[in-house]
Design an enzyme around this catalytic site. Structure first.
Site, PDB file in Angstrom:
ATOM      1  N   ARG A  76     -13.647  -8.630   1.133  1.00 55.60           N
ATOM      2  CA  ARG A  76     -12.210  -8.425   0.920  1.00 55.60           C
ATOM      3  C   ARG A  76     -11.457  -9.717   1.271  1.00 55.60           C
ATOM      4  O   ARG A  76     -10.533 -10.119   0.586  1.00 55.60           O
ATOM      5  CB  ARG A  76     -11.694  -7.277   1.817  1.00 55.60           C
ATOM      6  CG  ARG A  76     -12.244  -5.900   1.498  1.00 55.60           C
ATOM      7  CD  ARG A  76     -11.766  -5.379   0.175  1.00 55.60           C
ATOM      8  NE  ARG A  76     -10.316  -5.360   0.058  1.00 55.60           N
ATOM      9  CZ  ARG A  76      -9.514  -4.372   0.477  1.00 55.60           C
ATOM     10  NH1 ARG A  76     -10.042  -3.292   0.994  1.00 55.60           N
ATOM     11  NH2 ARG A  76      -8.210  -4.441   0.324  1.00 55.60           N
ATOM     12  N   ASP A  85     -17.012   7.079  -1.941  1.00 56.17           N
ATOM     13  CA  ASP A  85     -15.803   6.953  -1.123  1.00 56.17           C
ATOM     14  C   ASP A  85     -15.537   8.335  -0.517  1.00 56.17           C
ATOM     15  O   ASP A  85     -16.176   9.331  -0.906  1.00 56.17           O
ATOM     16  CB  ASP A  85     -14.644   6.489  -2.028  1.00 56.17           C
ATOM     17  CG  ASP A  85     -13.327   6.276  -1.283  1.00 56.17           C
ATOM     18  OD1 ASP A  85     -13.340   6.182  -0.046  1.00 56.17           O
ATOM     19  OD2 ASP A  85     -12.276   6.199  -1.956  1.00 56.17           O
ATOM     20  N   GLN A 129      -9.811  -3.935  -3.802  1.00 54.36           N
ATOM     21  CA  GLN A 129     -11.138  -3.444  -3.416  1.00 54.36           C
ATOM     22  C   GLN A 129     -12.163  -3.819  -4.491  1.00 54.36           C
ATOM     23  O   GLN A 129     -13.255  -4.284  -4.202  1.00 54.36           O
ATOM     24  CB  GLN A 129     -11.092  -1.920  -3.237  1.00 54.36           C
ATOM     25  CG  GLN A 129     -12.405  -1.319  -2.816  1.00 54.36           C
ATOM     26  CD  GLN A 129     -12.818  -1.750  -1.418  1.00 54.36           C
ATOM     27  OE1 GLN A 129     -12.059  -1.613  -0.489  1.00 54.36           O
ATOM     28  NE2 GLN A 129     -14.022  -2.275  -1.282  1.00 54.36           N
ATOM     29  N   CYS A 159     -16.378   1.714   0.093  1.00 53.57           N
ATOM     30  CA  CYS A 159     -15.227   0.854   0.403  1.00 53.57           C
ATOM     31  C   CYS A 159     -14.804   0.943   1.857  1.00 53.57           C
ATOM     32  O   CYS A 159     -14.113   0.061   2.354  1.00 53.57           O
ATOM     33  CB  CYS A 159     -14.056   1.188  -0.522  1.00 53.57           C
ATOM     34  SG  CYS A 159     -13.534   2.912  -0.403  1.00 53.57           S
ATOM     35  N   HIS A 208      -7.031   0.778  -6.706  1.00 51.88           N
ATOM     36  CA  HIS A 208      -7.259  -0.107  -5.557  1.00 51.88           C
ATOM     37  C   HIS A 208      -7.894  -1.401  -6.087  1.00 51.88           C
ATOM     38  O   HIS A 208      -9.063  -1.677  -5.841  1.00 51.88           O
ATOM     39  CB  HIS A 208      -8.161   0.598  -4.548  1.00 51.88           C
ATOM     40  CG  HIS A 208      -8.159  -0.007  -3.175  1.00 51.88           C
ATOM     41  ND1 HIS A 208      -7.415  -1.129  -2.835  1.00 51.88           N
ATOM     42  CD2 HIS A 208      -8.816   0.357  -2.030  1.00 51.88           C
ATOM     43  CE1 HIS A 208      -7.632  -1.420  -1.571  1.00 51.88           C
ATOM     44  NE2 HIS A 208      -8.462  -0.537  -1.063  1.00 51.88           N
ATOM     45  N   ARG A 257       0.889  -1.183   0.000  1.00 48.03           N
ATOM     46  CA  ARG A 257       0.000   0.000   0.000  1.00 48.03           C
ATOM     47  C   ARG A 257       0.914   1.216   0.000  1.00 48.03           C
ATOM     48  O   ARG A 257       1.682   1.412   0.946  1.00 48.03           O
ATOM     49  CB  ARG A 257      -0.907  -0.018   1.217  1.00 48.03           C
ATOM     50  CG  ARG A 257      -1.611   1.302   1.418  1.00 48.03           C
ATOM     51  CD  ARG A 257      -2.750   1.215   2.392  1.00 48.03           C
ATOM     52  NE  ARG A 257      -3.888   0.555   1.788  1.00 48.03           N
ATOM     53  CZ  ARG A 257      -5.127   0.625   2.266  1.00 48.03           C
ATOM     54  NH1 ARG A 257      -5.380   1.325   3.350  1.00 48.03           N
ATOM     55  NH2 ARG A 257      -6.112   0.005   1.663  1.00 48.03           N
TER      56      ARG A 257
HETATM   57  N1   CP Z   1     -11.257  -0.215   1.970  1.00 46.92           N
HETATM   58  C1   CP Z   1      -9.988  -0.265   2.472  1.00 46.92           C
HETATM   59  O1   CP Z   1      -8.999  -0.492   1.734  1.00 46.92           O
HETATM   60  O2   CP Z   1      -9.918  -0.081   3.808  1.00 46.92           O
HETATM   61  P1   CP Z   1      -8.593   0.090   4.672  1.00 46.92           P
HETATM   62  O3   CP Z   1      -8.003   1.432   4.342  1.00 46.92           O
HETATM   63  O4   CP Z   1      -9.056   0.004   6.101  1.00 46.92           O
HETATM   64  O5   CP Z   1      -7.628  -1.021   4.327  1.00 46.92           O
HETATM   65  N1  NVA Z   2      -9.711   6.673  -1.622  1.00 53.02           N
HETATM   66  C1  NVA Z   2      -9.374   6.238  -0.287  1.00 53.02           C
HETATM   67  C2  NVA Z   2      -9.633   4.773  -0.159  1.00 53.02           C
HETATM   68  C3  NVA Z   2      -9.397   4.213   1.220  1.00 53.02           C
HETATM   69  C4  NVA Z   2      -9.617   2.748   1.274  1.00 53.02           C
HETATM   70  C5  NVA Z   2      -7.928   6.592   0.018  1.00 53.02           C
HETATM   71  O1  NVA Z   2      -7.079   6.419  -0.857  1.00 53.02           O
HETATM   72  O2  NVA Z   2      -7.649   7.037   1.142  1.00 53.02           O
END
Ligand code: CP
Ligand code: NVA
Length: 303
Positions: free
Chosen positions: A285, A217, A129, A257, A126, A99
């Site tokens: 997930r 989101d 997701q 999400c 993502h 990430r």
């Molecule tokens: N939806 C998602 O990726 O959540 P987190 O940021 O908690 O991993």
């Molecule tokens: N768009 C959000 C998604 C979190 C799961 C971010 O990148 O913070």
């Protein structure tokens, strides 16, 4: 195989993975040694609840092991190169998930690793997701092709993956976002090449009308915090609430999400209401990623 973008997968591969995920969900607890002796390195530059826990539990349930590696605690944080990190990890573990802030980081990991690399969220996409989202939509609607899906809010990483995922699986997507927050033009161009005709509008009602699925989101993604004040102003009016929901089909489902901000991108009434499937989506997930890990990690032949 790497999963850097959801467009790394073809339509048949997505459906095959979702079929496997559905079977694994039904028979949770029966695949306890398929990744026995295998390890997953999980590199995090940003916080996470769902992604971290679902990947770690997925590896445990499959008989393998996951290592949580905070970026700052790795030598990466002291300027060891991404490429050296990927090469070294390839000698220890069987897959890497990461990430990251910059999409280029996860691409560089994939370029240098000898093992599968999974994008667990970048500024651009993502894809994990999206696998869970498509599993959730299939559970509720039976199929993906031909469904009308509306994204309301920021044209962000999740939206980009949704645009590509919809193009690949034949969902008809409308995106409603304020001017200046449109999805990445390269992503839209790629979706067009894949045969989709995504509608981009600044009118949430136009996008939501007749929708089978509404999706939103946060207005302020990780990394956008400096713009928070401006974003909260700019996104006003782009909320999924009961009024907007009334323009969708009566059996419309609502996705998010998570994490969510009740009163910003979605009203509490809708997020916690009868159309919302966000907890199934979060649970999925786990099942989708178990299927993903089984798909990308080559199994050893004993002997
Ligand atoms: N939806 C998602 O990726 O959540 P987190 O940021 O908690 O991993
Ligand atoms: N768009 C959000 C998604 C979190 C799961 C971010 O990148 O913070």
């Amino acid at each position: 195989m790497h999963l850097i973008s959801i467009s790394d997968m073809r339509r048949e591969e997505i459906h095959k993975l979702l079929d496997l995920a559905a079977r694994m969900k039904e028979r949770r607890g029966q695949h306890t040694d398929v990744l026995k002796g295998m390890s997953l390195a999980m590199i995090f530059e940003k916080p996470s609840t769902r992604t971290r826990v679902s990947f770690e539990v997925a590896m445990t349930e499959l008989g393998g092991h996951a290592l949580y590696l905070n970026y700052a605690d790795l030598q990466l944080g002291r300027s060891e190169t991404i490429c050296d990190t990927a090469s070294v990890l390839s000698r220890y573990v069987h897959a890497i998930m990461a990430r990251v802030y910059s999409h280029e980081t996860v691409r560089e990991l994939a370029r240098c690793a000898d093992i599968p690399v999974i994008n667990a969220l970048s500024d651009m996409e993502h894809p994990c997701q999206l696998l869970a989202d498509m599993l959730t939509i299939r559970e509720r609607k039976g199929d993906l092709e031909g469904l009308r899906i509306a994204w309301i809010g920021d044209g962000n990483n999740v939206c980009n993956s949704l645009i590509l995922g919809s193009a690949i699986t034949g969902m008809n997507l409308s995106v409603a976002c304020p001017a200046g927050y449109e999805p990445d033009a390269r992503v839209v161009a790629r979706a067009n090449e894949l045969g989709s005709d995504v509608l981009i509008t600044d009118d949430p009602i136009e996008a939501a009308s007749g929708a089978d699925v509404l999706y939103t989101d946060v207005w302020v993604s990780m990394g956008d915090e400096k713009e928070e004040e401006k974003r909260l102003r700019d996104f006003s009016g782009f909320q999924i609430n009961s009024d907007l929901l009334s323009h969708a089909k009566s059996d419309c489902i609502v996705l998010h999400c998570l994490p969510a901000h009740r009163g910003q991108e979605i009203s509490a009434e809708v997020l916690d209401g009868e159309h919302s499937v966000v907890l199934d989506q979060a649970e999925n997930r786990l099942h989708a990623q178990k299927a993903l890990l089984m798909t990308v990690i080559p199994r050893r032949c004993d002997g």
